[in-house]
Scaffold this motif. Sequence first.
Motif, PDB file in Angstrom:
ATOM      1  N   GLU A 102       0.941  -1.231   0.223  1.00  0.00           N
ATOM      2  CA  GLU A 102      -0.047   0.043  -0.189  1.00  0.00           C
ATOM      3  C   GLU A 102       1.026   1.162   0.178  1.00  0.00           C
ATOM      4  O   GLU A 102       0.738   2.324  -0.736  1.00  0.00           O
ATOM      5  N   MET A 103       2.118   1.212   1.048  1.00  0.00           N
ATOM      6  CA  MET A 103       2.934   2.372   0.660  1.00  0.00           C
ATOM      7  C   MET A 103       3.563   2.543  -0.421  1.00  0.00           C
ATOM      8  O   MET A 103       3.712   3.652  -0.944  1.00  0.00           O
ATOM      9  N   GLY A 104       3.821   1.447  -1.197  1.00  0.00           N
ATOM     10  CA  GLY A 104       4.688   1.643  -2.468  1.00  0.00           C
ATOM     11  C   GLY A 104       3.936   2.040  -3.560  1.00  0.00           C
ATOM     12  O   GLY A 104       4.172   2.999  -4.150  1.00  0.00           O
ATOM     13  N   LYS A 105       2.534   1.706  -3.465  1.00  0.00           N
ATOM     14  CA  LYS A 105       1.512   2.408  -4.252  1.00  0.00           C
ATOM     15  C   LYS A 105       1.300   3.777  -4.280  1.00  0.00           C
ATOM     16  O   LYS A 105       1.418   4.687  -5.117  1.00  0.00           O
ATOM     17  N   LEU A 106       1.349   4.313  -2.866  1.00  0.00           N
ATOM     18  CA  LEU A 106       1.438   5.814  -2.628  1.00  0.00           C
ATOM     19  C   LEU A 106       2.523   6.370  -3.033  1.00  0.00           C
ATOM     20  O   LEU A 106       2.367   7.662  -3.611  1.00  0.00           O
ATOM     21  N   LEU A 107       3.733   5.946  -2.564  1.00  0.00           N
ATOM     22  CA  LEU A 107       4.822   6.263  -3.245  1.00  0.00           C
ATOM     23  C   LEU A 107       5.153   6.717  -4.819  1.00  0.00           C
ATOM     24  O   LEU A 107       5.373   7.754  -5.170  1.00  0.00           O
ATOM     25  N   PHE A 108       4.564   5.642  -5.586  1.00  0.00           N
ATOM     26  CA  PHE A 108       4.595   5.669  -6.831  1.00  0.00           C
ATOM     27  C   PHE A 108       3.532   6.786  -7.196  1.00  0.00           C
ATOM     28  O   PHE A 108       3.743   7.798  -8.325  1.00  0.00           O
ATOM     29  N   GLU A 109       2.361   6.969  -6.631  1.00  0.00           N
ATOM     30  CA  GLU A 109       1.235   7.944  -6.925  1.00  0.00           C
ATOM     31  C   GLU A 109       1.848   9.160  -6.602  1.00  0.00           C
ATOM     32  O   GLU A 109       1.235  10.278  -7.577  1.00  0.00           O
ATOM     33  N   ASN A 110       2.588   9.572  -5.700  1.00  0.00           N
ATOM     34  CA  ASN A 110       3.128  10.778  -5.103  1.00  0.00           C
ATOM     35  C   ASN A 110       4.289  10.977  -5.741  1.00  0.00           C
ATOM     36  O   ASN A 110       5.210  11.860  -5.053  1.00  0.00           O
ATOM     37  N   GLN A 111       5.326  10.265  -6.680  1.00  0.00           N
ATOM     38  CA  GLN A 111       6.456  10.324  -6.950  1.00  0.00           C
ATOM     39  C   GLN A 111       7.058  11.979  -7.451  1.00  0.00           C
ATOM     40  O   GLN A 111       8.004  11.981  -6.928  1.00  0.00           O
ATOM     41  N   ASP A 112       6.057  12.809  -7.794  1.00  0.00           N
ATOM     42  CA  ASP A 112       6.632  14.131  -8.371  1.00  0.00           C
ATOM     43  C   ASP A 112       6.313  15.062  -6.821  1.00  0.00           C
ATOM     44  O   ASP A 112       6.986  15.955  -6.960  1.00  0.00           O
ATOM     45  N   LYS A 113       6.103  14.361  -5.848  1.00  0.00           N
ATOM     46  CA  LYS A 113       5.984  15.187  -4.510  1.00  0.00           C
ATOM     47  C   LYS A 113       6.813  14.618  -3.417  1.00  0.00           C
ATOM     48  O   LYS A 113       6.966  15.293  -2.279  1.00  0.00           O
ATOM     49  N   LEU A 114       7.910  13.563  -3.660  1.00  0.00           N
ATOM     50  CA  LEU A 114       8.492  13.068  -2.948  1.00  0.00           C
ATOM     51  C   LEU A 114       9.602  14.218  -1.937  1.00  0.00           C
ATOM     52  O   LEU A 114      10.005  14.963  -2.675  1.00  0.00           O
ATOM     53  N   SER A 115       9.349  14.123  -0.641  1.00  0.00           N
ATOM     54  CA  SER A 115      10.202  14.871   0.277  1.00  0.00           C
ATOM     55  C   SER A 115      10.036  14.583   1.631  1.00  0.00           C
ATOM     56  O   SER A 115       9.589  13.461   1.810  1.00  0.00           O
ATOM     57  N   GLY A 116      11.059  15.027   2.490  1.00  0.00           N
ATOM     58  CA  GLY A 116      11.005  14.586   3.701  1.00  0.00           C
ATOM     59  C   GLY A 116       9.962  14.601   4.511  1.00  0.00           C
ATOM     60  O   GLY A 116       9.707  13.858   5.736  1.00  0.00           O
ATOM     61  N   SER A 117       8.889  15.521   4.243  1.00  0.00           N
ATOM     62  CA  SER A 117       7.713  15.768   4.871  1.00  0.00           C
ATOM     63  C   SER A 117       6.619  14.857   4.405  1.00  0.00           C
ATOM     64  O   SER A 117       5.510  14.890   5.041  1.00  0.00           O
TER      65      SER A 117
END
Length: 208
Positions: free
Chosen positions: A122-137
């Motif tokens: 589930e986290m992997g899916k969200l990480l890909f979906e938010n790939q353009d927003k990856l940040s420490g926060s």
Amino acid sequence: MKLTGESKVLLGILAATVAIIGAAVFLFNKPTPPPTPLAREELVAPDSFSIGNASASAYLVEFSDFQCPACRAFAPAVDELVTKYPDKLLFVYRHFPLAKHEFAKPAAMAAEAAGQQGKFWEMGKLLFENQDKLSGSLWANLADELKLDRTKFDAAMKSETLKAKIDRDEIAAIRLGLPGTPSFFLNGVRLTVASPGELKAAVENIIK
């Protein structure tokens, strides 16, 4: 007819040239032997996250990076295969965070931290979906979206054990000489696929 010395040299050169061309044609047309599959133990670590049938004869291993656009593009194809062949395929995820991607390792840590609460995929899916927003926060926000125990999640994000697991996968990828991500192995043989469609075709050809 008596050959001159010059004629003999020319004939010798001609014969050698014909022999070289013949050898080249033979080697060019010689069937290429299939690659030797790697042992399953070389590709699948005991603690690697996997989904599907562990006893399936077909297994697909991906070395991936959550900040890699190509990995995100291939993810739906992997999901489709896992959903379509739950009994015939085992899919295994290995980390290969590329050095050029600033947030690749922290993202891998977030996935592993979520995995300790049963939410790796589930986290992997969200990480890909938010790939353009990856940040420490972002990690905490995604943890809250998945309703994870934040105390446990935050502690896991600092875990040396999880960091060592990711580093181990990265070292394995480098040792295997992988050129980048995503890199797929099907039944121990590295695939050369240029599109999600080619990946699906390769897997389905083995399964069927």
